[in-house]
Design a protein around this motif. Structure first.
Motif, PDB file in Angstrom:
ATOM      1  N   ASP A   1       0.946  -1.281   0.018  1.00 51.76           N
ATOM      2  CA  ASP A   1       0.043   0.014   0.149  1.00 51.76           C
ATOM      3  C   ASP A   1       0.899   1.166  -0.009  1.00 51.76           C
ATOM      4  OD1 ASP A   1      -2.955   1.212   2.014  1.00 51.76           O
ATOM      5  OD2 ASP A   1      -1.927   1.815   0.064  1.00 51.76           O
ATOM      6  N   PHE A   2       1.318   1.573  -1.429  1.00 56.54           N
ATOM      7  CA  PHE A   2       2.157   2.652  -1.351  1.00 56.54           C
ATOM      8  C   PHE A   2       1.642   4.042  -0.918  1.00 56.54           C
ATOM      9  CE2 PHE A   2       3.736   6.017  -4.123  1.00 56.54           C
ATOM     10  CZ  PHE A   2       5.290   6.334  -3.531  1.00 56.54           C
ATOM     11  N   TRP A   3       0.353   4.276  -1.257  1.00 54.80           N
ATOM     12  CA  TRP A   3      -0.320   5.765  -1.056  1.00 54.80           C
ATOM     13  C   TRP A   3      -0.582   5.848   0.678  1.00 54.80           C
ATOM     14  CZ3 TRP A   3       1.162   8.720  -4.058  1.00 54.80           C
ATOM     15  CH2 TRP A   3       1.447   8.587  -5.798  1.00 54.80           C
TER      16      TRP A   3
ATOM     17  N   MET B   1       1.390   4.639   2.684  1.00 54.73           N
ATOM     18  CA  MET B   1       2.755   5.134   3.249  1.00 54.73           C
ATOM     19  C   MET B   1       2.980   6.706   2.964  1.00 54.73           C
ATOM     20  SD  MET B   1       6.495   3.426   2.727  1.00 54.73           S
ATOM     21  CE  MET B   1       5.909   2.537   1.359  1.00 54.73           C
ATOM     22  N   VAL B   2       2.823   7.024   1.764  1.00 51.04           N
ATOM     23  CA  VAL B   2       3.029   8.172   1.315  1.00 51.04           C
ATOM     24  C   VAL B   2       2.111   9.089   2.081  1.00 51.04           C
ATOM     25  CG1 VAL B   2       2.639   9.953  -0.652  1.00 51.04           C
ATOM     26  CG2 VAL B   2       3.820   7.773  -0.924  1.00 51.04           C
ATOM     27  N   ASP B   3       0.918   8.903   2.337  1.00 54.89           N
ATOM     28  CA  ASP B   3      -0.091   9.607   3.399  1.00 54.89           C
ATOM     29  C   ASP B   3       0.658   9.891   4.576  1.00 54.89           C
ATOM     30  OD1 ASP B   3      -1.909  10.253   1.344  1.00 54.89           O
ATOM     31  OD2 ASP B   3      -3.214   8.583   1.993  1.00 54.89           O
ATOM     32  N   ALA B   4       1.222   8.827   5.164  1.00 53.78           N
ATOM     33  CA  ALA B   4       1.680   8.731   6.630  1.00 53.78           C
ATOM     34  C   ALA B   4       2.791   9.716   6.600  1.00 53.78           C
ATOM     35  CB  ALA B   4       2.126   7.331   6.980  1.00 53.78           C
ATOM     36  N   GLN B   5       3.691   9.680   5.635  1.00 49.15           N
ATOM     37  CA  GLN B   5       5.028  10.401   5.595  1.00 49.15           C
ATOM     38  C   GLN B   5       4.771  11.847   5.360  1.00 49.15           C
ATOM     39  OE1 GLN B   5       8.388   9.521   5.829  1.00 49.15           O
ATOM     40  NE2 GLN B   5       7.348   7.632   6.646  1.00 49.15           N
ATOM     41  N   GLU B   6       3.606  12.202   4.480  1.00 48.34           N
ATOM     42  CA  GLU B   6       3.023  13.723   4.143  1.00 48.34           C
ATOM     43  C   GLU B   6       2.648  14.319   5.630  1.00 48.34           C
ATOM     44  OE1 GLU B   6      -0.382  15.052   1.836  1.00 48.34           O
ATOM     45  OE2 GLU B   6       0.939  14.986   0.681  1.00 48.34           O
TER      46      GLU B   6
END
Length: 91
Positions: free
Chosen positions: A59-61, A63-68
């Motif tokens: 679930d790449f996105w 992970m992206v949301d969490a990093q953002e």
């Protein structure tokens, strides 16, 4: 005796903000830590089951949301480097 075979009872209190702390005993049995997610399932008989959710490995996105959320947006305006130069200009 396996972990699933034990009958464990612990009590948590609901705060004024409707929050509940997951007791250490339960966190240990579920093998969860802060930032992990747990799933609450309400059965038709009124019983609640709490279990650790399995992380979505691809679930790449998510992970992206969490990093953002942690670091903010990384979007930047594109830099204008000027007109493209073709290879014919390097004779």
């Amino acid at each position: 005796m396996a972990k699933r075979d034990r009958h464990i009872v612990v009590i948590s209190k609901i705060t004024a903000k409707n929050q509940v702390t997951v007791p250490k005993t339960i966190r240990d049995v579920l093998n969860v830590k802060s930032s992990d997610e747990i799933e609450w399932e309400l059965g038709s008989d009124g019983q609640i089951t709490v279990k650790r959710t399995s992380p979505e490995k691809n679930d790449f996105w998510k992970m992206v949301d969490a990093q953002e959320k942690k670091y903010g947006r990384v979007a930047t305006p594109e830099i204008d480097w000027g007109e493209d130069v073709g290879s014919e200009d390097f004779d």
